[in-house]
Every structure is written in C-alpha cells, then in structure tokens.
Design a protein around this motif. Structure first.
Motif, short mmCIF file in Angstrom:
data_model
loop_
_atom_site.label_atom_id
_atom_site.label_comp_id
_atom_site.label_asym_id
_atom_site.label_seq_id
_atom_site.Cartn_x
_atom_site.Cartn_y
_atom_site.Cartn_z
N THR A 131 71.07 7.57 2.08
CA THR A 131 71.59 8.76 2.78
C THR A 131 71.72 9.93 1.81
O THR A 131 71.41 11.07 2.17
N ALA A 132 72.15 9.65 0.58
CA ALA A 132 72.25 10.71 -0.42
C ALA A 132 70.86 11.27 -0.76
O ALA A 132 70.68 12.49 -0.88
N VAL A 133 69.88 10.38 -0.90
CA VAL A 133 68.52 10.82 -1.19
C VAL A 133 67.99 11.69 -0.05
O VAL A 133 67.34 12.71 -0.27
N LEU A 134 68.27 11.29 1.18
CA LEU A 134 67.84 12.11 2.33
C LEU A 134 68.51 13.48 2.32
O LEU A 134 67.90 14.48 2.70
N GLY A 135 69.78 13.52 1.90
CA GLY A 135 70.46 14.80 1.80
C GLY A 135 69.80 15.71 0.77
O GLY A 135 69.60 16.90 1.02
N PHE A 136 69.45 15.14 -0.38
CA PHE A 136 68.75 15.93 -1.41
C PHE A 136 67.35 16.32 -0.94
O PHE A 136 66.89 17.43 -1.18
N ALA A 137 66.67 15.40 -0.26
CA ALA A 137 65.29 15.67 0.20
C ALA A 137 65.25 16.75 1.26
O ALA A 137 64.26 17.48 1.36
N SER A 138 66.32 16.87 2.04
CA SER A 138 66.34 17.91 3.07
C SER A 138 66.63 19.28 2.49
O SER A 138 66.59 20.28 3.21
N GLY A 139 66.94 19.35 1.19
CA GLY A 139 67.17 20.63 0.55
C GLY A 139 68.63 21.00 0.44
O GLY A 139 68.96 22.05 -0.11
N SER A 140 69.51 20.19 0.92
CA SER A 140 70.94 20.49 0.87
C SER A 140 71.55 19.76 -0.33
O SER A 140 71.91 18.58 -0.24
N GLY A 144 73.90 16.38 -0.29
CA GLY A 144 73.42 15.27 -1.09
C GLY A 144 74.40 14.87 -2.18
O GLY A 144 74.63 13.68 -2.43
N SER A 145 75.03 15.86 -2.80
CA SER A 145 76.01 15.57 -3.85
C SER A 145 77.24 14.88 -3.29
O SER A 145 77.75 13.91 -3.88
N TRP A 146 77.75 15.38 -2.18
CA TRP A 146 78.93 14.76 -1.56
C TRP A 146 78.60 13.33 -1.11
O TRP A 146 79.40 12.41 -1.29
N THR A 147 77.45 13.16 -0.52
CA THR A 147 77.06 11.83 -0.06
C THR A 147 76.86 10.89 -1.24
O THR A 147 77.25 9.72 -1.16
N LEU A 148 76.31 11.39 -2.33
CA LEU A 148 76.14 10.56 -3.52
C LEU A 148 77.49 10.16 -4.10
O LEU A 148 77.70 9.00 -4.47
#
Length: 178
Positions: A131-140, A144-148
C-alpha cells in the motif's frame, strides 16, 4: 455468607467471558464505527450490519472455545480462564489433571502460532508495504510516507506481540514441566 465451591482449577467464569457480553460489545463497536463512517442518518443499515458482524464474532469465539475444549479435554467455559492464566504469567495449577489440560492448550496454541507464522507475516508485510509503494507510485509522497510509517509501526507491533505471546507460552510450558 456461603462460598460457592469451585468444581476444579479453572471454573471461575468472569462476566466478560460470556458470549452475550462479547456479542453486545461487538454490536456496540460495530454500530459506533458504522455511524461515524456513514453518518447518523444511516442507522438502520448500520444496526443490521453491526448485528450481523456481532453474530459472526460470537460464532467465531464459540467455535474456537469448543475446538480448544475438544483438543484439551476441558469444558468450553474453562478455556478463557486458562488463556488468562497463560497471558498473565500466572502460576501453574496444582491439580495434575488441570496441569495436563493447560499443557495441552499451551501446545495447541504454540502449534497454531508457529504453523501460521510462515505465511501470515509475509502476507501482512505485502499488504502494508505494498500500500505504501502504491502511494508513492501514484505520486503522492505524503500519502506514501504516512502509509509507510503506519506499515512499519503495524509490522513492528505485530512482531512484538507475536514474540511476546510465544515467550509466554514457552515460559508456561517450562513451568508445567517442572
């Protein structure tokens, strides 16, 4: 005042061990969460959904207690007291039959804990970190940082609880053998 006689080492049921209390607690939590997420005007569907979830929780708890009782030779009502004794690092029972029953529960819990470890942790890590990787991949980067950060905290907490429970089971097993 007359004291009730205990029938064996584990037969002190508590009010929170009753299935009705577990069901009502699950109903209350489910209802509050659904009302917070969907709004107060959706109370009929929230009540129905929470009631179904509550029934499912009671079914799962009852099934687990019966399976543990069948595996250990204890009564289903005695299983919560045995679990409490393990979790609170209490002294082993004096009665040889109760010691044998508790040892069977400890062995059963350790088998389950170790059997499911090989697939549960990698799957949870994949879900959390994916989920964190998907957050980073979507450009946010923020999402992504919060999810990580939440993924690291969740996996760390799960690992800590897993190791803690395994240590408590091992300690109880050593006490029962001595």
């Amino acid at each position: 005042m007359k004291r009730r006689e205990r029938r064996d080492e584990f037969s002190q049921p508590r009010w929170q061990d009753r299935l009705s209390v577990i069901g009502l607690a699950a109903l209350a939590v489910g209802l509050v969460v659904r009302l917070l997420l969907d709004g107060a005007e959706s109370w009929p569907s929230a009540l129905v959904g929470a009631a179904l979830m509550s029934a499912w929780v009671v079914f799962l708890v009852r099934r687990r207690r019966r399976r543990d009782a069948r595996d250990t030779g204890a009564a289903p009502d005695d299983v919560p007291a045995m679990e409490r004794r393990i979790l609170k690092d209490g002294p082993p029972p004096e009665d040889p039959q109760a010691r044998q029953t508790l040892a069977a529960l400890v062995d059963s819990r350790q088998r389950q804990l170790r059997r499911n470890r090989w697939w549960a942790f990698p799957l949870l890590a994949l879900i959390f970190f994916g989920t964190a990787v998907l957050g980073f991949a979507s450009g946010s980067v923020t999402a992504g940082s919060w999810t990580l950060a939440l993924a690291v905290a969740a996996m760390g907490g799960l690992t800590w609880f897993h190791l803690r429970f395994d240590r408590r089971l091992s300690r109880m097993r050593r006490r029962l053998q001595s």
